[in-house]
Write an enzyme that holds these catalytic residues in place. Sequence first.
Site, mmCIF file in Angstrom:
data_model
loop_
_atom_site.group_PDB
_atom_site.id
_atom_site.type_symbol
_atom_site.label_atom_id
_atom_site.label_comp_id
_atom_site.label_asym_id
_atom_site.label_seq_id
_atom_site.Cartn_x
_atom_site.Cartn_y
_atom_site.Cartn_z
ATOM 1 N N SER A 174 -5.803 7.618 -7.981
ATOM 2 C CA SER A 174 -6.439 7.742 -6.656
ATOM 3 C C SER A 174 -5.784 8.754 -5.741
ATOM 4 C CB SER A 174 -6.408 6.393 -5.933
ATOM 5 O OG SER A 174 -7.252 5.492 -6.565
ATOM 6 N N SER A 225 -9.745 6.708 -5.311
ATOM 7 C CA SER A 225 -10.231 5.922 -4.206
ATOM 8 C C SER A 225 -9.899 6.566 -2.856
ATOM 9 C CB SER A 225 -9.640 4.506 -4.267
ATOM 10 O OG SER A 225 -8.232 4.548 -4.160
ATOM 11 N N LYS A 272 -4.965 6.478 4.744
ATOM 12 C CA LYS A 272 -5.954 5.720 3.969
ATOM 13 C C LYS A 272 -6.053 4.312 4.556
ATOM 14 C CE LYS A 272 -6.743 4.536 -0.934
ATOM 15 N NZ LYS A 272 -6.231 4.788 -2.303
#
Length: 733
Positions: A433, A409, A335
């Site tokens: 997330s 996210s 990420k």
Amino acid sequence: MSSTKDVLSVLSIDAKPYIYSFPLQHTALLVIDMQRDFLLAKGFGEIQGGNLEAVQASITPTRKLLEACRGAGMTIVHTREGHVPDLSDCPSSKLVRQAATPNNTQHNLIIGDKGELGRLLVRGEYGHDIIDELKPLPGEVVIDKPGKGSFWNTAILHKLKARAITHLIVSGVTTECCFATSIREANDRGFECCGIVEATSGYNDSNFKQCSLDMIHWSQGLFGFVANLQPLLDALTPLGIQSVTGSSTPPQTPPDFDGNLTISSLQKAFKNGLSPVTVIEALYNKIEAYHRVDPAVWIYLESRENALDAAKALTVKYSDRSALPPLFGVPFSVKDSIDITGLPTTTACPPLTHVPSASAVVYDKCLAEGALFIGKTNLDQLATGLTGCRSPYGIPHSVFHKDYISGGSSSGNAVSVGANLVSFSLATDTAGSGRVPPGFNGVVGYKPTRGTISFRGVTPACLSLDCIALTTHTISDARSLWQILEEYDPLDQYSKPVISFERHINSIGPQARAFKFGIPPQKALSLCSFPHRRKFNETVATLQKLGGVLTPIDWSPFQNAGKLLYDGTFVSERLASLPDDWLGKSRSLLHPVIVQLMDAVVERQSTAVQAYRDLQAKAIYTRQAEQVFSYSATGIDVLVVPTAPTHWKISEVLADPIKKNSHLGEFTHCGNVLDLCGVAVPAGTYPVKELSGNEADEGELPFSVTFLSGSRMDAEMLEIARRFEESMKENAC
Ligand code: TIU
């Protein structure tokens, strides 16, 4: 009812006091203290007057045992007795008592004194290490213990539970001392132990050894079982399919890549000669093809050339295929809020972009264990959001359907695993997330207990609640990865030491497969869309078939803690890691929904008094949740919730971005506020038309359930989740 796979892998051997049966995937070989200090001339044992010839008798049989267990793919745990150099972990009972014997002749040198193999029983010294013949392989567990038993002041209980081990085959030295003490300690914790006669030895005569072994199995198995080596070898040797030598494919003809990217499958394939270069070539073809399906997955993609060079370098560095590090050649994504030296960390937020000079601890660990970095993935700006629709780098969609959200996210993160472009992905989880996006892409999203994996080198979203999350194809992979990555990091102020929650193991009889689970009340579940409600009911029925006992719970702490996250003052922490004037200066560069959200936070003008009230409320709800997960007649092992109440279309989120987002967190928001662990697991699919109500809609969408449990209950939770995952796969067959 046990699953077919479990039944098939239970082995049985002749033993005293009766046949010892052990499920292979839940059994570890424990090799106790096969150190130079105990086995070689001039070591601690000989100096204390031990009979070297007697103690060395177990070396060759233990090597045979070790090879058979490795070949059968079993978990291997080595222990080493010894102390830190300043001896602060050595009690006087161990250091002084024997040497204090009146007219002592036997204990002239004590622990810490200098011998010819180095300081006696001191960590880091030559004599302290394991003998060459039994050297641990990369990925095997090595436990440094200050006691005679293996469980005092060590992480062994945690390491065994984390691997779902319930049975121990025990070998090593000395029979009368550390071998016997470790078996007794393990027995108290519920493990089914079997000591192997030829693979243990001591410093005394054979009668003494016999008595030590008899004490284990007397009274119809008071402490466990004792068996001979040969029946065990006979049972294990036919299973040696996982070893290079046992493979039907000669190493010189490497196997083809079958496309299976699970860590466990790649480990076997690499061991049998598959080249990481082959995997990377195949993967980049897929990544390029998927770019045409969804161009919003990656913020940075490593070039094919760089990835191939890294793969080639690995094959040179690790030429011995029988001693590969556990993530050798395993491709992964990261990420883009996690630092990698020299690459911009964007957090999908241009004004926050920086080029770090050090990588995040968690990334470095992956590389150190042989993993191959593929790229950095898209995310909701500032890691804030659950939709995947808040990034200047585009909106990824679910791998199941182009009109439906990927979740956020960690949006690109889950898509990169769901589309089978990588084996795993490093994510973060604050409000869900690391769970919602895996749920919307048919993969596993595991959020370990906060602080068990270092967060150092990651851009914070809400630092005191942030957590590393792991996106994988299977629960077993999530569990292996957690065990590779977890470590106490003194430089991460939220890091927690590796200790185990002291719950015993029920490995045999009716208790072995039973567990208690709770679910949200009807009112909370009524927020779900029809297909999510229907699939959740099916999940409950599946869990009951697996031995789960549905148990009433107090839902209020979970509901109240969830509300605290966004309705209270905690959301202000999202601004706490940024400079005071940051929002004002950066607003024109931010995503409009993020500006709207942050403005609302500022407008509230929350006070310190309100923040303290919220902290106190958090403590109350956390205590109430602990009661729900307590080890008592009313406590449960896991809480089971739908990962998300529904699955929005991208267009629906864009039309109403804030409300649609907060709805998605109904069952995830409480996780980090209450310091829970959680894992989202695929739980089947349903027709798109069942959600949209439009008969013309084609295709399927994934359903996911999340298992939640108390702080540090990861091992127990993951094993229940694994059993659920296994039953889903069996039902699909
Ligand atoms: N490993 C182990 O057994 N440690 C000992 O000190 N053994 C003795 O027999 N003294």
